[in-house]
Design a protein around this motif. Structure first.
Motif, PDB file in Angstrom:
ATOM      1  N   ALA A 143       0.814  -1.222   0.000  1.00 49.64           N
ATOM      2  CA  ALA A 143       0.000   0.000   0.000  1.00 49.64           C
ATOM      3  C   ALA A 143       0.843   1.266   0.000  1.00 49.64           C
ATOM      4  O   ALA A 143       0.296   2.373  -0.007  1.00 49.64           O
ATOM      5  N   GLU A 144       2.161   1.092   0.008  1.00 51.11           N
ATOM      6  CA  GLU A 144       3.106   2.216   0.013  1.00 51.11           C
ATOM      7  C   GLU A 144       2.869   3.141   1.202  1.00 51.11           C
ATOM      8  O   GLU A 144       2.867   4.371   1.077  1.00 51.11           O
ATOM      9  N   VAL A 145       2.673   2.529   2.368  1.00 50.87           N
ATOM     10  CA  VAL A 145       2.513   3.277   3.617  1.00 50.87           C
ATOM     11  C   VAL A 145       3.889   3.533   4.218  1.00 50.87           C
ATOM     12  O   VAL A 145       4.731   2.627   4.302  1.00 50.87           O
ATOM     13  N   ASP A 146       4.133   4.760   4.637  1.00 48.86           N
ATOM     14  CA  ASP A 146       5.373   5.122   5.317  1.00 48.86           C
ATOM     15  C   ASP A 146       5.327   4.495   6.715  1.00 48.86           C
ATOM     16  O   ASP A 146       4.545   4.916   7.556  1.00 48.86           O
ATOM     17  N   HIS A 147       6.148   3.478   6.956  1.00 48.04           N
ATOM     18  CA  HIS A 147       6.005   2.738   8.204  1.00 48.04           C
ATOM     19  C   HIS A 147       7.330   2.192   8.713  1.00 48.04           C
ATOM     20  O   HIS A 147       8.305   2.060   7.959  1.00 48.04           O
ATOM     21  N   VAL A 148       7.329   1.865   9.989  1.00 47.12           N
ATOM     22  CA  VAL A 148       8.428   1.154  10.637  1.00 47.12           C
ATOM     23  C   VAL A 148       7.816   0.069  11.510  1.00 47.12           C
ATOM     24  O   VAL A 148       6.859   0.328  12.255  1.00 47.12           O
ATOM     25  N   ILE A 149       8.346  -1.143  11.422  1.00 46.78           N
ATOM     26  CA  ILE A 149       8.013  -2.213  12.355  1.00 46.78           C
ATOM     27  C   ILE A 149       9.298  -2.551  13.100  1.00 46.78           C
ATOM     28  O   ILE A 149      10.283  -2.969  12.490  1.00 46.78           O
ATOM     29  N   GLU A 150       9.297  -2.332  14.397  1.00 45.98           N
ATOM     30  CA  GLU A 150      10.507  -2.514  15.206  1.00 45.98           C
ATOM     31  C   GLU A 150      10.290  -3.606  16.245  1.00 45.98           C
ATOM     32  O   GLU A 150       9.309  -3.581  16.990  1.00 45.98           O
TER      33      GLU A 150
END
Length: 245
Positions: A197-204
């Motif tokens: 979806a081209e979401v600006d994200h971070v999974i940490e």
């Protein structure tokens, strides 16, 4: 620092909420509670955010079943009676209900003069609700964060990962190192949905932390892990909400 108890009229009744305000004005933040409901531990977390210049709303998501509790976050799930009560509250408050309620929460912030972009953060069950709320109100919620959120990419029709295409907000996901409610296969599925979806994200991944590590009255609370979570969250909101401060 000030706290006001307010009442928010929704389609289904009246939700009580705490409204926390530091010195001066600021952007609005909605804090979506964990399963144990509004209580002093969440008040303290809201005060930390309010100290950064935000106006923080902590609504009771279980208001349809009030009064309930109070629950001891350290023992509630280990006692069969309180566990059953909690599971009934969680299952009886659907994602769709919280999404609808969020319209009223945003209106409550507007009544406080917060008309611009808003941030959202959720813990445990609140993590997924913060994501789905951001997807439902993309013109208002510009940043959404989840910490030890469960079932973020499950098979359920209302699983947050299914809302990825509707997200315009930046997204931060803080994951417990080992968490049965959000196993590695769900993390991979969520990451794929957000990337597609081209979401600006971070999974940490917070290695060594257990589910609930960021909430001070939780049995899994970890001071160092909680401090790391605060650094990430404050930086995240500073970057996304700074234009409105």
């Amino acid at each position: 620092m000030s706290k006001r108890e307010i009442e928010i009229r929704t389609d289904d009744g009246v939700a009580k909420a705490g409204l926390f305000r530091g010195a001066g004005g600021g952007s609005g933040v909605i804090l979506y509670m964990d399963a144990f409901g509004p209580r002093p531990a969440l008040d303290g977390m809201a005060e930390q955010l309010a100290g950064e210049g935000y106006i923080v709303l902590v609504p009771d998501l279980f208001y349809r079943n009030a009064p309930y509790g109070p629950f001891d976050a350290k023992t509630a799930f280990s006692d069969e009676t309180t566990k059953n009560q909690l599971m009934a509250l969680i299952s009886g408050t659907s994602q769709e209900m919280t999404v609808r309620d969020t319209g009223a929460f945003l209106a409550a912030l507007e009544a406080e003069g917060i008309n611009g972009p808003v941030g959202a953060v959720g813990y445990c069950m609140g993590g997924g609700r913060a994501i789905n709320a951001a997807a439902a109100y993309p013109d208002r919620i510009v940043a959404t964060a989840s910490f030890h959120g469960g079932n973020l990419a499950s098979d359920a029709p209302d699983s947050p990962h299914r809302s990825a295409a509707k997200l315009q907000a930046r997204v931060y996901i803080g994951v417990a190192g080992v968490d049965r409610s959000f196993p590695p296969e769900q993390s991979a599925k969520l990451a794929e949905a957000l990337r597609t979806a081209e979401v600006d994200h971070v999974i940490e991944n917070y290695v060594g932390m257990a589910h609930g590590w960021a909430v001070p009255d939780h049995g899994a609370y970890d001071g160092k892990g909680a401090e790391r979570h605060w650094k990430r969250l404050k930086t995240f909101f500073a970057e996304t909400l700074s234009d409105t401060l």
